[in-house]
Design a protein around this motif. Sequence first.
Motif, mmCIF file in Angstrom:
data_model
loop_
_atom_site.group_PDB
_atom_site.id
_atom_site.type_symbol
_atom_site.label_atom_id
_atom_site.label_comp_id
_atom_site.label_asym_id
_atom_site.label_seq_id
_atom_site.Cartn_x
_atom_site.Cartn_y
_atom_site.Cartn_z
ATOM 1 N N UNK A 147 0.739 -1.197 -0.059
ATOM 2 C CA UNK A 147 0.072 -0.091 0.041
ATOM 3 C C UNK A 147 0.816 1.180 0.206
ATOM 4 N N UNK A 148 1.998 1.206 -0.087
ATOM 5 C CA UNK A 148 2.972 2.236 -0.277
ATOM 6 C C UNK A 148 3.631 2.707 1.380
ATOM 7 N N UNK A 149 3.263 2.010 2.175
ATOM 8 C CA UNK A 149 3.800 2.856 3.434
ATOM 9 C C UNK A 149 5.154 1.936 3.750
ATOM 10 N N UNK A 150 6.144 2.667 4.446
ATOM 11 C CA UNK A 150 7.232 1.960 4.821
ATOM 12 C C UNK A 150 7.379 1.279 6.153
ATOM 13 N N UNK A 151 7.945 0.392 6.310
ATOM 14 C CA UNK A 151 8.015 -0.456 7.604
ATOM 15 C C UNK A 151 8.918 0.511 8.664
ATOM 16 N N UNK A 152 8.610 0.458 9.851
ATOM 17 C CA UNK A 152 9.218 1.053 10.938
ATOM 18 C C UNK A 152 10.713 0.798 10.996
ATOM 19 N N UNK A 153 11.213 -0.538 10.833
ATOM 20 C CA UNK A 153 12.572 -0.825 10.677
ATOM 21 C C UNK A 153 13.077 -0.173 9.554
ATOM 22 N N UNK A 154 12.535 -0.056 8.277
ATOM 23 C CA UNK A 154 13.259 0.570 7.137
ATOM 24 C C UNK A 154 13.294 2.101 7.551
ATOM 25 N N UNK A 155 12.072 2.637 8.101
ATOM 26 C CA UNK A 155 12.131 4.071 8.352
ATOM 27 C C UNK A 155 13.709 4.415 9.433
ATOM 28 N N UNK A 156 13.829 3.727 10.188
ATOM 29 C CA UNK A 156 14.704 3.557 11.242
ATOM 30 C C UNK A 156 16.242 3.667 10.417
ATOM 31 N N UNK A 157 16.139 2.803 9.342
ATOM 32 C CA UNK A 157 17.366 2.493 8.394
ATOM 33 C C UNK A 157 17.557 3.841 7.694
ATOM 34 N N UNK A 158 16.726 4.416 7.265
ATOM 35 C CA UNK A 158 16.677 5.359 6.357
ATOM 36 C C UNK A 158 17.187 6.745 7.342
ATOM 37 N N UNK A 159 16.559 6.787 8.511
ATOM 38 C CA UNK A 159 16.825 7.836 9.509
ATOM 39 C C UNK A 159 18.516 7.651 9.724
ATOM 40 N N UNK A 160 18.974 6.475 9.837
ATOM 41 C CA UNK A 160 20.460 6.370 10.422
ATOM 42 C C UNK A 160 21.121 6.727 9.211
ATOM 43 N N UNK A 161 20.862 6.295 7.788
ATOM 44 C CA UNK A 161 21.496 6.726 6.806
ATOM 45 C C UNK A 161 21.482 8.204 6.542
ATOM 46 N N UNK A 162 20.391 8.927 6.734
ATOM 47 C CA UNK A 162 20.572 10.337 6.830
ATOM 48 C C UNK A 162 21.371 10.980 7.681
ATOM 49 N N UNK A 163 21.376 10.340 9.090
ATOM 50 C CA UNK A 163 22.351 10.808 10.024
ATOM 51 C C UNK A 163 23.816 10.658 9.384
ATOM 52 N N UNK A 164 24.151 9.266 8.917
ATOM 53 C CA UNK A 164 25.507 9.116 8.490
ATOM 54 C C UNK A 164 26.011 10.106 7.203
ATOM 55 N N UNK A 165 25.087 10.481 6.531
ATOM 56 C CA UNK A 165 25.306 11.510 5.396
ATOM 57 C C UNK A 165 25.445 12.890 5.864
ATOM 58 N N UNK A 166 24.793 13.165 6.978
ATOM 59 C CA UNK A 166 25.103 14.360 7.667
ATOM 60 C C UNK A 166 26.460 14.504 8.240
#
Length: 106
Positions: free
Chosen positions: A58-77
């Motif tokens: 349905x287009x929603x992203x799982x919570x674990x994937x959201x956490x991984x995305x947040x971690x990747x954004x933090x790494x990039x920053x």
Amino acid sequence: MDTTIDQKVSVDKDEYERLNKLVDRLIEDKKEMETEFKQIISSILNEVEARDKAAVSDGKVSASLQEKIRQQEQTINDLQKRLSKLQNSKLGKLQMKYWELRKRIR
């Protein structure tokens, strides 16, 4: 005393050795940075592939994937901050000038 373009710059042996050591250190730092950069890019590509596979129908992203995305954004920053600090440091400025000189020589 007039200075000319043809005038040679003299550097004592200690200064020359110190500069050679600095150049060697810069080369090693560059190699380490390139390796780390390749690892980070590889990790990001793997995460993108995982995100594509883990997306719910349905287009929603799982919570674990959201956490991984947040971690990747933090790494990039964090990497952007480190790059900024390197570019603003004396050694970083010297490294950038050295890379520019190598590009012109090639």
